[in-house]
Design a protein around this motif. Structure first.
Motif, PDB file in Angstrom:
ATOM      1  N   PRO A 181       0.666  -1.037  -0.125  1.00  0.00           N
ATOM      2  CA  PRO A 181       0.109  -0.131   0.311  1.00  0.00           C
ATOM      3  C   PRO A 181       0.924   1.341  -0.010  1.00  0.00           C
ATOM      4  N   ALA A 182       0.255   2.341  -0.631  1.00  0.00           N
ATOM      5  CA  ALA A 182       1.103   3.582  -0.558  1.00  0.00           C
ATOM      6  C   ALA A 182       1.620   4.135   0.742  1.00  0.00           C
ATOM      7  N   PRO A 183       2.887   4.013   0.948  1.00  0.00           N
ATOM      8  CA  PRO A 183       3.569   3.913   2.318  1.00  0.00           C
ATOM      9  C   PRO A 183       3.540   5.538   2.787  1.00  0.00           C
ATOM     10  N   VAL A 184       3.279   5.602   4.180  1.00  0.00           N
ATOM     11  CA  VAL A 184       3.576   6.921   4.624  1.00  0.00           C
ATOM     12  C   VAL A 184       4.923   6.991   5.002  1.00  0.00           C
ATOM     13  N   VAL A 185       5.723   7.807   4.045  1.00  0.00           N
ATOM     14  CA  VAL A 185       7.299   7.831   4.035  1.00  0.00           C
ATOM     15  C   VAL A 185       7.693   8.953   5.021  1.00  0.00           C
ATOM     16  N   LEU A 186       8.361   8.626   6.014  1.00  0.00           N
ATOM     17  CA  LEU A 186       8.856   9.509   7.240  1.00  0.00           C
ATOM     18  C   LEU A 186      10.353   9.959   6.741  1.00  0.00           C
ATOM     19  N   ALA A 187      10.552  11.295   6.453  1.00  0.00           N
ATOM     20  CA  ALA A 187      12.060  11.728   6.351  1.00  0.00           C
ATOM     21  C   ALA A 187      13.107  11.450   7.314  1.00  0.00           C
ATOM     22  N   SER A 188      12.258  11.468   8.558  1.00  0.00           N
ATOM     23  CA  SER A 188      13.370  10.865   9.540  1.00  0.00           C
ATOM     24  C   SER A 188      12.593  10.261  10.660  1.00  0.00           C
ATOM     25  N   VAL A 189      13.027   9.396  11.293  1.00  0.00           N
ATOM     26  CA  VAL A 189      12.422   8.942  12.550  1.00  0.00           C
ATOM     27  C   VAL A 189      12.554   9.603  13.966  1.00  0.00           C
ATOM     28  N   HIS A 190      13.396  10.652  13.825  1.00  0.00           N
ATOM     29  CA  HIS A 190      13.773  11.444  15.210  1.00  0.00           C
ATOM     30  C   HIS A 190      13.706  13.120  14.745  1.00  0.00           C
ATOM     31  N   GLU A 191      14.085  13.479  13.867  1.00  0.00           N
ATOM     32  CA  GLU A 191      14.103  15.111  13.826  1.00  0.00           C
ATOM     33  C   GLU A 191      12.695  15.791  13.850  1.00  0.00           C
ATOM     34  N   LEU A 192      12.698  16.723  14.564  1.00  0.00           N
ATOM     35  CA  LEU A 192      11.614  17.639  14.701  1.00  0.00           C
ATOM     36  C   LEU A 192      11.942  18.833  13.652  1.00  0.00           C
ATOM     37  N   ASP A 193      10.879  19.479  13.489  1.00  0.00           N
ATOM     38  CA  ASP A 193      10.688  20.750  12.722  1.00  0.00           C
ATOM     39  C   ASP A 193      11.700  22.072  13.229  1.00  0.00           C
ATOM     40  N   LEU A 194      12.834  21.998  13.141  1.00  0.00           N
ATOM     41  CA  LEU A 194      13.573  22.942  14.007  1.00  0.00           C
ATOM     42  C   LEU A 194      13.279  23.998  13.933  1.00  0.00           C
ATOM     43  N   PHE A 195      12.971  24.785  12.769  1.00  0.00           N
ATOM     44  CA  PHE A 195      12.520  26.191  12.696  1.00  0.00           C
ATOM     45  C   PHE A 195      11.384  26.516  13.482  1.00  0.00           C
ATOM     46  N   ARG A 196      10.384  25.571  13.335  1.00  0.00           N
ATOM     47  CA  ARG A 196       9.117  25.862  14.099  1.00  0.00           C
ATOM     48  C   ARG A 196       9.125  25.898  15.626  1.00  0.00           C
ATOM     49  N   CYS A 197      10.245  24.900  15.939  1.00  0.00           N
ATOM     50  CA  CYS A 197      10.607  24.872  17.440  1.00  0.00           C
ATOM     51  C   CYS A 197      11.195  26.082  17.845  1.00  0.00           C
ATOM     52  N   PHE A 198      12.155  26.490  16.996  1.00  0.00           N
ATOM     53  CA  PHE A 198      12.852  27.748  17.547  1.00  0.00           C
ATOM     54  C   PHE A 198      12.306  29.042  16.886  1.00  0.00           C
ATOM     55  N   ARG A 199      11.254  29.226  16.230  1.00  0.00           N
ATOM     56  CA  ARG A 199      10.711  30.540  15.820  1.00  0.00           C
ATOM     57  C   ARG A 199      10.940  31.540  16.771  1.00  0.00           C
ATOM     58  N   PRO A 200      10.433  31.502  18.096  1.00  0.00           N
ATOM     59  CA  PRO A 200      10.422  32.684  19.089  1.00  0.00           C
ATOM     60  C   PRO A 200      11.831  32.893  19.753  1.00  0.00           C
ATOM     61  N   VAL A 201      12.746  32.311  19.237  1.00  0.00           N
ATOM     62  CA  VAL A 201      14.256  32.329  19.828  1.00  0.00           C
ATOM     63  C   VAL A 201      15.134  32.234  18.774  1.00  0.00           C
ATOM     64  N   LEU A 202      14.839  32.833  17.397  1.00  0.00           N
ATOM     65  CA  LEU A 202      15.814  32.740  16.666  1.00  0.00           C
ATOM     66  C   LEU A 202      16.922  33.632  16.837  1.00  0.00           C
ATOM     67  N   THR A 203      16.959  34.591  17.405  1.00  0.00           N
ATOM     68  CA  THR A 203      17.959  35.608  17.788  1.00  0.00           C
ATOM     69  C   THR A 203      19.135  35.015  18.758  1.00  0.00           C
ATOM     70  N   HIS A 204      18.399  33.792  19.607  1.00  0.00           N
ATOM     71  CA  HIS A 204      19.172  33.426  20.606  1.00  0.00           C
ATOM     72  C   HIS A 204      19.765  32.013  20.360  1.00  0.00           C
ATOM     73  N   VAL A 205      19.603  31.564  19.407  1.00  0.00           N
ATOM     74  CA  VAL A 205      20.020  30.250  18.980  1.00  0.00           C
ATOM     75  C   VAL A 205      21.358  29.822  19.405  1.00  0.00           C
ATOM     76  N   GLN A 206      22.170  30.771  19.117  1.00  0.00           N
ATOM     77  CA  GLN A 206      23.479  30.679  19.153  1.00  0.00           C
ATOM     78  C   GLN A 206      24.009  30.459  20.420  1.00  0.00           C
ATOM     79  N   MET A 207      23.353  31.482  21.430  1.00  0.00           N
ATOM     80  CA  MET A 207      23.518  31.487  22.960  1.00  0.00           C
ATOM     81  C   MET A 207      22.958  30.193  23.594  1.00  0.00           C
TER      82      MET A 207
END
Length: 550
Positions: free
Chosen positions: A202-228
């Motif tokens: 059957p047409a599979p649900v293809v996962l690009a990764s088993v563990h990686e999150l949407d990093l940009f969505r997680c860090f949207r409110p703290v982009l200016t402080h990502v390096q710190m």
């Protein structure tokens, strides 16, 4: 009611299956202590302050109680030897992946239907298990236990988790297709491809990764402080992440702890933590310095309780400032006093490295141009990966210089020792072999290394690298022995005790190599086995009987 689900088959032999409805555990072979059941119950529901309506997915991590009880932990060495350090099975913690539903229902006493389905595993496959729960949970809330029995029967048939291979995992009429990364992968894995055999499924649900999150969505409110924040993670600093809901809390904590890849995150972390946790007193005491842990919380009570912590990140609901995501501000810890404190990064820490303004500009421009989130995440992940690699490569090069030369390893002598790590020698080497060769960022790299030497991550990195080098040294010694041509000459002037000692040591090395703890070729193992047989054949019959019992 709290429920917990996992599979019983080969893939989940490492994580085992259980569905918990209050005190019911499914299947019955999965054992939990009363303390663990209580922790799962509390961690499987959002805090009353969160007010989550509809369907919410989040995750938690909890300490196992009562030592090893798992019948499947014997497989850990085989899997862990092939998996990246960040994806290895945890021997002392469980991960919980929660699918929570809360909808209005006048037939219920409280006026709401509230139920959680929780998958418990030792594997940090957040994307895979969330995808699995998103298929199972809606069906389960309608059909209850019979649905879970059918699902577990399907999961029983799943293949073992094998790093480096694409797995097809059928469940409820759908095939989830995923690949578990291997430790020999390049930093950016190639996309999944279907074979001709797979196309018949059957047409599979293809996962690009088993563990990686949407990093940009997680860090949207703290982009200016990502390096710190990357520096705080690198140094293993205690950090509280206060968020309005457990899904925001858990994803942000998991995103932060993934910042250091491929370096292993060696500190404790709790994506979602409550006042009912068994470690509550341990983490909130003021009689000692805060532990090296990243805590994700939602209850405002923690803002007051953890005021003494050196770093607190408080984020609110996502907001926009014009057409750009609103960023939290950097604030002094002294301003963290009341329960209605505004979002911000409360810390007195001063970053060692200058901020990469070009990256920030590129990400914000991507928001304005409506660039896909996965592309934004890839940019952010690559930046953090290159930053970590620039920091760690000089350490790797210096560590490699401590390894004895291969020509100094001879068959019949104990191999030379790995030279000790000298922080002063390493810091001197940075002048001509430092991170400036691969990273354009300026700043106090020396100061960052000095603080890193005091962190749990340096200790974890050094122990792992030293262990790998010692195994490599042992493998080279075994190869030297297997390639030696003069074993009979060597044995001529040796006592029986010395010859027996050689047999025992060679056997020990073979056992370690066959258990995938030494990086040796199959031909080396065959030659070593032949040597053992030759040596034993030269001994008196009584000794041969001892060394080779029937």
């Amino acid at each position: 009611m709290d429920m917990e689900l996992g599979g019983r088959g080969d893939l989940f032999r490492c994580c085992k299956a259980a569905v918990t409805i209050s005190q019911l555990v499914y299947p019955s072979s999965f054992q939990l202590t009363d303390k663990e059941k209580s922790s799962i119950c509390y961690l499987s529901f959002p805090d009353s302050h969160s007010g989550c309506l509809g369907d919410t997915q989040f995750s938690f991590r909890m300490r196992q109680c009562g030592g090893q009880r798992s019948p499947w932990h014997a497989d850990d060495g085989h899997y862990n030897s092939r998996a990246p350090v960040a994806l290895q099975r945890e021997p002392a913690h469980y991960f919980g992946y929660v699918y929570f539903r809360q909808v209005k229902d006048s037939s219920m006493k409280r006026g709401y239907f509230q139920k959680s389905l929780v998958l418990v595993s030792r594997l940090p496959f957040v994307r895979l298990f969330q995808a699995l729960l998103s298929l199972i949970a809606p069906e389960y809330f309608d059909k209850l236990t019979p649905c879970l029995e059918a699902v577990c029967n399907e999961i029983d048939q799943w293949p073992a988790p094998l790093p480096g291979q694409i797995l097809n995992l059928p469940v409820m009429g759908v095939v989830i297709q995923a690949r578990i990364p291997s430790r020999v992968d390049k930093p950016e894995p190639s996309p999944l491809k279907q074979s001709s055999q797979e196309s018949l499924l059957p047409a599979p649900v293809v996962l690009a990764s088993v563990h990686e999150l949407d990093l940009f969505r997680c860090f949207r409110p703290v982009l200016t402080h990502v390096q710190m924040l990357w520096e705080l993670m690198l140094l293993g600093e205690p950090l509280v992440v206060w968020a309005p809901s457990p899904d925001v809390s858990s994803e942000l904590v998991l995103a932060l702890t993934s910042c250091l890849q491929p370096l292993q995150f060696c500190c404790d972390f709790r994506p979602y933590f409550t006042i009912h946790d068994s470690e509550f007193k341990e983490f909130t005491t003021r009689t000692q310095a805060p532990p090296n842990v990243v805590l994700g919380v939602t209850n405002p009570f923690f803002i007051k309780t953890l005021q003494h912590w050196p770093h607190v990140l408080r984020v609110g609901e996502p907001k926009m400032s014009g057409d750009l995501p609103k960023q939290v501000k950097l604030k002094k810890p002294s301003r963290l006093k009341t329960l209605d404190t505004k979002p911000g990064l409360y810390t007195a820490y001063t970053a060692h490295l200058h901020r990469d303004k070009a990256l920030l500009k590129r990400l914000l421009k991507g928001v304005q141009k409506k660039r896909p989130s996965e592309v934004q995440s890839a940019l952010l992940r690559r930046h953090l990966l290159e930053l970590t690699q620039s920091f760690i490569i000089p350490l790797e090069h210096y560590m490699a210089s401590l390894m004895p030369l291969q020509k100094s390893i001879t068959p019949w002598k104990t191999p030379p020792q790995i030279r000790p790590f000298s922080q002063d020698d390493f810091l001197r080497s940075l002048e001509h072999a430092g991170p400036q060769l691969t990273c354009i960022l300026k700043g106090d790299w020396l100061g960052l290394y000095r603080r890193f030497f005091k962190s749990p991550h340096f200790d974890g990195w050094y122990r792992q690298r030293h262990k790998e080098m010692a195994q490599k040294l042992e493998a080279l010694h075994l190869e030297a022995i297997s390639e030696a041509q003069n074993i009979e000459t060597w044995m001529k002037d040796k006592s029986e005790v010395e010859v027996v000692d050689l047999v025992l040591k060679l056997r020990e090395k073979l056992v370690r190599a066959q258990g995938h703890r030494l990086p040796v070729k199959e031909v080396t193992l065959q030659r070593a086995q032949l040597y053992i047989e030759t040596v034993i054949g030269s001994l008196p019959k009584d000794l041969q009987a001892v060394l080779c019992p029937p």
